[in-house]
Design a protein around this motif. Structure first.
Motif, PDB file in Angstrom:
ATOM      1  N   THR A  40       0.853  -1.193   0.000  1.00  0.00           N
ATOM      2  CA  THR A  40       0.000   0.000   0.000  1.00  0.00           C
ATOM      3  C   THR A  40       0.884   1.236   0.000  1.00  0.00           C
ATOM      4  O   THR A  40       2.088   1.146   0.252  1.00  0.00           O
ATOM      5  CB  THR A  40      -0.934   0.031   1.232  1.00  0.00           C
ATOM      6  OG1 THR A  40      -0.133  -0.023   2.411  1.00  0.00           O
ATOM      7  CG2 THR A  40      -1.908  -1.126   1.216  1.00  0.00           C
ATOM      8  N   PHE A  41       0.286   2.383  -0.261  1.00  0.00           N
ATOM      9  CA  PHE A  41       1.017   3.644  -0.250  1.00  0.00           C
ATOM     10  C   PHE A  41       0.632   4.413   1.005  1.00  0.00           C
ATOM     11  O   PHE A  41      -0.524   4.346   1.451  1.00  0.00           O
ATOM     12  CB  PHE A  41       0.696   4.459  -1.511  1.00  0.00           C
ATOM     13  CG  PHE A  41       1.741   5.471  -1.847  1.00  0.00           C
ATOM     14  CD1 PHE A  41       2.937   5.083  -2.418  1.00  0.00           C
ATOM     15  CD2 PHE A  41       1.536   6.816  -1.604  1.00  0.00           C
ATOM     16  CE1 PHE A  41       3.907   6.009  -2.737  1.00  0.00           C
ATOM     17  CE2 PHE A  41       2.497   7.746  -1.923  1.00  0.00           C
ATOM     18  CZ  PHE A  41       3.691   7.340  -2.494  1.00  0.00           C
ATOM     19  N   ILE A  47      -1.234   3.939  -5.429  1.00  0.00           N
ATOM     20  CA  ILE A  47       0.180   3.684  -5.680  1.00  0.00           C
ATOM     21  C   ILE A  47       0.528   4.287  -7.036  1.00  0.00           C
ATOM     22  O   ILE A  47      -0.132   4.013  -8.033  1.00  0.00           O
ATOM     23  CB  ILE A  47       0.457   2.169  -5.669  1.00  0.00           C
ATOM     24  CG1 ILE A  47       0.106   1.594  -4.295  1.00  0.00           C
ATOM     25  CG2 ILE A  47       1.911   1.879  -6.015  1.00  0.00           C
ATOM     26  CD1 ILE A  47       0.167   0.093  -4.223  1.00  0.00           C
ATOM     27  N   PRO A  48       1.564   5.159  -7.105  1.00  0.00           N
ATOM     28  CA  PRO A  48       1.914   5.785  -8.378  1.00  0.00           C
ATOM     29  C   PRO A  48       2.308   4.760  -9.437  1.00  0.00           C
ATOM     30  O   PRO A  48       2.652   3.619  -9.132  1.00  0.00           O
ATOM     31  CB  PRO A  48       3.109   6.672  -8.020  1.00  0.00           C
ATOM     32  CG  PRO A  48       3.016   6.881  -6.557  1.00  0.00           C
ATOM     33  CD  PRO A  48       2.390   5.649  -6.009  1.00  0.00           C
ATOM     34  N   GLU A  49       2.279   5.196 -10.687  1.00  0.00           N
ATOM     35  CA  GLU A  49       2.637   4.326 -11.804  1.00  0.00           C
ATOM     36  C   GLU A  49       4.123   3.988 -11.746  1.00  0.00           C
ATOM     37  O   GLU A  49       4.962   4.858 -11.516  1.00  0.00           O
ATOM     38  CB  GLU A  49       2.313   5.011 -13.119  1.00  0.00           C
ATOM     39  CG  GLU A  49       2.525   4.136 -14.325  1.00  0.00           C
ATOM     40  CD  GLU A  49       2.090   4.801 -15.608  1.00  0.00           C
ATOM     41  OE1 GLU A  49       2.386   4.238 -16.670  1.00  0.00           O
ATOM     42  OE2 GLU A  49       1.465   5.874 -15.559  1.00  0.00           O
ATOM     43  N   GLY A  50       4.452   2.735 -11.971  1.00  0.00           N
ATOM     44  CA  GLY A  50       5.840   2.288 -11.964  1.00  0.00           C
ATOM     45  C   GLY A  50       5.911   0.787 -11.801  1.00  0.00           C
ATOM     46  O   GLY A  50       4.913   0.083 -11.921  1.00  0.00           O
ATOM     47  N   ARG A  51       7.107   0.296 -11.511  1.00  0.00           N
ATOM     48  CA  ARG A  51       7.269  -1.143 -11.301  1.00  0.00           C
ATOM     49  C   ARG A  51       7.792  -1.394  -9.894  1.00  0.00           C
ATOM     50  O   ARG A  51       8.641  -0.659  -9.386  1.00  0.00           O
ATOM     51  CB  ARG A  51       8.170  -1.771 -12.340  1.00  0.00           C
ATOM     52  CG  ARG A  51       9.592  -1.360 -12.232  1.00  0.00           C
ATOM     53  CD  ARG A  51      10.444  -1.996 -13.303  1.00  0.00           C
ATOM     54  NE  ARG A  51      11.822  -1.616 -13.012  1.00  0.00           N
ATOM     55  CZ  ARG A  51      12.837  -2.423 -13.070  1.00  0.00           C
ATOM     56  NH1 ARG A  51      12.671  -3.645 -13.473  1.00  0.00           N
ATOM     57  NH2 ARG A  51      14.041  -2.017 -12.754  1.00  0.00           N
ATOM     58  N   GLN A  80      -4.385   1.787  -8.524  1.00  0.00           N
ATOM     59  CA  GLN A  80      -4.670   0.846  -7.448  1.00  0.00           C
ATOM     60  C   GLN A  80      -4.286   1.438  -6.099  1.00  0.00           C
ATOM     61  O   GLN A  80      -3.296   2.153  -5.977  1.00  0.00           O
ATOM     62  CB  GLN A  80      -3.877  -0.460  -7.647  1.00  0.00           C
ATOM     63  CG  GLN A  80      -4.171  -1.145  -8.949  1.00  0.00           C
ATOM     64  CD  GLN A  80      -2.897  -1.426  -9.721  1.00  0.00           C
ATOM     65  OE1 GLN A  80      -2.055  -0.567  -9.853  1.00  0.00           O
ATOM     66  NE2 GLN A  80      -2.791  -2.630 -10.241  1.00  0.00           N
ATOM     67  N   GLY A  81      -5.058   1.102  -5.094  1.00  0.00           N
ATOM     68  CA  GLY A  81      -4.727   1.508  -3.739  1.00  0.00           C
ATOM     69  C   GLY A  81      -3.951   0.436  -3.009  1.00  0.00           C
ATOM     70  O   GLY A  81      -3.297   0.704  -2.004  1.00  0.00           O
ATOM     71  N   GLU A  82      -4.020  -0.799  -3.518  1.00  0.00           N
ATOM     72  CA  GLU A  82      -3.362  -1.928  -2.869  1.00  0.00           C
ATOM     73  C   GLU A  82      -3.004  -2.959  -3.933  1.00  0.00           C
ATOM     74  O   GLU A  82      -3.794  -3.228  -4.827  1.00  0.00           O
ATOM     75  CB  GLU A  82      -4.331  -2.531  -1.849  1.00  0.00           C
ATOM     76  CG  GLU A  82      -3.818  -3.709  -1.096  1.00  0.00           C
ATOM     77  CD  GLU A  82      -4.825  -4.179  -0.056  1.00  0.00           C
ATOM     78  OE1 GLU A  82      -4.992  -3.486   0.954  1.00  0.00           O
ATOM     79  OE2 GLU A  82      -5.436  -5.235  -0.293  1.00  0.00           O
TER      80      GLU A  82
END
Length: 135
Positions: A40-41, A47-51, A80-82
């Motif tokens: 989670t953020f 959650i920001p875009e990335g890997r 997504q939040g999770e």
């Protein structure tokens, strides 16, 4: 009258049986442990875009033990939040309180966006909260 089993045959059979038992127990012990949980953020934001890339560290000396390279990095779309994850630990390691799983969220160009970690406990999920990185 000749016996069906003589001493030599009995010794060979015992040796083969012992070797078979030893090899099956090593095979069972060599199975990799599976670690799972959620990412989670901080602040319950998306959650920001990335890997997401996961690696393993020891708690005492903070040395990087192993990047969990056999597991494909997860992609975040930024919506997504999770995110749920599951990764395989190297066969020689077992989950313990001395190990920490670290998640890094990186942009496409490799810049670090966020980082988080969680201690590993046997048979419990390792939930990670990502925190934004300040440069």
């Amino acid at each position: 009258m000749r016996h069906l089993f003589d001493r030599r045959m009995l010794m060979i059979a015992t040796g083969l049986l012992a070797a078979g038992i030893g090899s099956t127990s090593e095979t069972a012990m060599a199975q990799p442990a599976l670690v799972h949980g959620t990412v989670t953020f901080a602040g319950n934001e998306h959650i920001p875009e990335g890997r997401l890339v996961f690696d393993l560290r020891e708690m005492e000396n903070r040395n990087n033990l192993d990047e969990l390279a056999d597991n494909a990095p997860l992609q975040s779309t930024g919506k997504q939040g999770e995110i749920s994850y599951s990764v395989n630990l190297p066969a020689a390691l077992k989950p313990s309180n001395k190990l920490v799983i670290v998640a890094r969220l990186e942009r496409a160009d490799g810049w670090l966006i966020a980082r988080g970690s969680a201690r590993l406990a046997p048979d419990q999920p390792a939930d990670i909260t990502l925190h934004k990185v300040m440069y």
